[in-house]
Design an enzyme around this catalytic site. Sequence first.
Site, PDB file in Angstrom:
ATOM      1  N   ARG A   1     -45.054 -35.934  24.319  1.00  0.00           N
ATOM      2  CA  ARG A   1     -45.743 -37.094  24.896  1.00  0.00           C
ATOM      3  C   ARG A   1     -44.802 -38.139  25.437  1.00  0.00           C
ATOM      4  O   ARG A   1     -45.111 -38.823  26.400  1.00  0.00           O
ATOM      5  CB  ARG A   1     -46.608 -37.773  23.815  1.00  0.00           C
ATOM      6  CG  ARG A   1     -47.840 -37.032  23.439  1.00  0.00           C
ATOM      7  CD  ARG A   1     -48.402 -37.530  22.150  1.00  0.00           C
ATOM      8  NE  ARG A   1     -47.526 -37.160  21.050  1.00  0.00           N
ATOM      9  CZ  ARG A   1     -47.872 -37.168  19.781  1.00  0.00           C
ATOM     10  NH1 ARG A   1     -49.082 -37.564  19.444  1.00  0.00           N
ATOM     11  NH2 ARG A   1     -47.034 -36.802  18.840  1.00  0.00           N
TER      12      ARG A   1
ATOM     13  N   SER B   1     -53.157 -38.103  16.501  1.00  0.00           N
ATOM     14  CA  SER B   1     -54.148 -38.032  15.413  1.00  0.00           C
ATOM     15  C   SER B   1     -54.060 -39.283  14.548  1.00  0.00           C
ATOM     16  O   SER B   1     -55.075 -39.819  14.102  1.00  0.00           O
ATOM     17  CB  SER B   1     -53.908 -36.794  14.552  1.00  0.00           C
ATOM     18  OG  SER B   1     -53.993 -35.640  15.324  1.00  0.00           O
TER      19      SER B   1
ATOM     20  N   LYS C   1     -49.703 -37.393   4.512  1.00  0.00           N
ATOM     21  CA  LYS C   1     -50.043 -38.709   3.960  1.00  0.00           C
ATOM     22  C   LYS C   1     -51.474 -39.090   4.341  1.00  0.00           C
ATOM     23  O   LYS C   1     -51.825 -39.061   5.514  1.00  0.00           O
ATOM     24  CB  LYS C   1     -49.051 -39.740   4.536  1.00  0.00           C
ATOM     25  CG  LYS C   1     -48.612 -40.767   3.534  1.00  0.00           C
ATOM     26  CD  LYS C   1     -47.525 -41.663   4.121  1.00  0.00           C
ATOM     27  CE  LYS C   1     -47.967 -43.094   4.143  1.00  0.00           C
ATOM     28  NZ  LYS C   1     -47.469 -43.862   5.251  1.00  0.00           N
TER      29      LYS C   1
ATOM     30  N   HIS D   1     -54.130 -32.372  22.029  1.00  0.00           N
ATOM     31  CA  HIS D   1     -53.844 -31.030  21.490  1.00  0.00           C
ATOM     32  C   HIS D   1     -54.594 -29.970  22.297  1.00  0.00           C
ATOM     33  O   HIS D   1     -54.030 -28.935  22.654  1.00  0.00           O
ATOM     34  CB  HIS D   1     -54.336 -30.910  20.035  1.00  0.00           C
ATOM     35  CG  HIS D   1     -53.590 -31.729  19.029  1.00  0.00           C
ATOM     36  ND1 HIS D   1     -54.217 -32.581  18.155  1.00  0.00           N
ATOM     37  CD2 HIS D   1     -52.265 -31.800  18.731  1.00  0.00           C
ATOM     38  CE1 HIS D   1     -53.318 -33.134  17.342  1.00  0.00           C
ATOM     39  NE2 HIS D   1     -52.123 -32.695  17.685  1.00  0.00           N
TER      40      HIS D   1
HETATM   41  P1  ADP Z   1     -47.240 -32.774  13.483  1.00  0.00           P
HETATM   42  O1  ADP Z   1     -47.940 -33.291  12.284  1.00  0.00           O
HETATM   43  O2  ADP Z   1     -46.388 -31.560  13.258  1.00  0.00           O
HETATM   44  O3  ADP Z   1     -46.583 -33.833  14.349  1.00  0.00           O
HETATM   45  P2  ADP Z   1     -49.514 -32.862  15.196  1.00  0.00           P
HETATM   46  O4  ADP Z   1     -50.822 -32.309  14.744  1.00  0.00           O
HETATM   47  O5  ADP Z   1     -49.432 -34.324  15.237  1.00  0.00           O
HETATM   48  O6  ADP Z   1     -48.405 -32.193  14.325  1.00  0.00           O
HETATM   49  O7  ADP Z   1     -49.102 -32.298  16.620  1.00  0.00           O
HETATM   50  C1  ADP Z   1     -48.802 -30.944  16.863  1.00  0.00           C
HETATM   51  C2  ADP Z   1     -48.100 -30.854  18.195  1.00  0.00           C
HETATM   52  O8  ADP Z   1     -48.931 -31.360  19.217  1.00  0.00           O
HETATM   53  C3  ADP Z   1     -46.779 -31.633  18.284  1.00  0.00           C
HETATM   54  O9  ADP Z   1     -45.864 -30.885  19.051  1.00  0.00           O
HETATM   55  C4  ADP Z   1     -47.173 -32.871  19.044  1.00  0.00           C
HETATM   56  O10 ADP Z   1     -46.083 -33.408  19.767  1.00  0.00           O
HETATM   57  C5  ADP Z   1     -48.216 -32.308  19.988  1.00  0.00           C
HETATM   58  N1  ADP Z   1     -49.150 -33.325  20.476  1.00  0.00           N
HETATM   59  C6  ADP Z   1     -49.894 -34.176  19.734  1.00  0.00           C
HETATM   60  N2  ADP Z   1     -50.619 -34.985  20.524  1.00  0.00           N
HETATM   61  C7  ADP Z   1     -50.327 -34.640  21.811  1.00  0.00           C
HETATM   62  C8  ADP Z   1     -50.725 -35.127  23.107  1.00  0.00           C
HETATM   63  N3  ADP Z   1     -51.576 -36.152  23.211  1.00  0.00           N
HETATM   64  N4  ADP Z   1     -50.220 -34.523  24.210  1.00  0.00           N
HETATM   65  C9  ADP Z   1     -49.334 -33.503  24.081  1.00  0.00           C
HETATM   66  N5  ADP Z   1     -48.896 -33.019  22.902  1.00  0.00           N
HETATM   67  C10 ADP Z   1     -49.388 -33.567  21.781  1.00  0.00           C
END
Ligand code: ADP
Length: 171
Positions: free
Chosen positions: A94, A131, A45, A21
């Site tokens: 990703r 995450s 969740k 992120h």
């Molecule tokens: P959500 O719960 O909406 O999926 P996340 O907190 O998991 O939100 O992720 C927010 C954004 O960050 C999403 O667009 C996700 O694809 C992107 N993201 C998460 N991890 C990575 C990563 N390692 N590299 C690039 N983008 C990422």
Amino acid sequence: MDNKIVKAVFPGSFDPITNGHLDVIKRGAKLFDEVIVAVGRSPIKNPFFTPEERVEMIKKVVADIPRVTVESYDGLTVEYAAKIKANVMLRGLRNLTDVQYEFQLAMTNRAVAGIETVFIMTSEEYGFVSSTMIREVAVLGGDVSKLIPAEVYEKLKEVLKNRPKDINCSY
Ligand code: ADP
């Protein structure tokens, strides 16, 4: 060319923020006039951190990045984006699974609110970082220190002290 201010909102759960992120935020900050990292307050969740804790952690790790702010929001992301007058949605990609999901989400957001989504491709070293995976590995005692910011790792260790280290524990 008109010099339009481009205000990008980067929405997500960020439970917790990872180096993946952070990489998207840093690169987004170079492209846009403003980046607002927006922590969704809608229930997820088995959360590890409260929305307040997530906002607090993100604020710490982005403190030195210019033009980046952090907020939390309730309800629909596109409504929140309209409220803060963001004109772009920023998302990270990703892998092909992300592409499939994000494509549909971006199309929906454009159809219902007319907002464009801009995608930043992951850096190779973080392509596998999520995450969910961080929470799963951490709860079973794995070392995730290289995958999340140091401040987040410290906070994670605190939270884990109060949770059972048990294979049946669904964090
Ligand atoms: P959500 O719960 O909406 O999926 P996340 O907190 O998991 O939100 O992720 C927010 C954004 O960050 C999403 O667009 C996700 O694809 C992107 N993201 C998460 N991890 C990575 C990563 N390692 N590299 C690039 N983008 C990422």
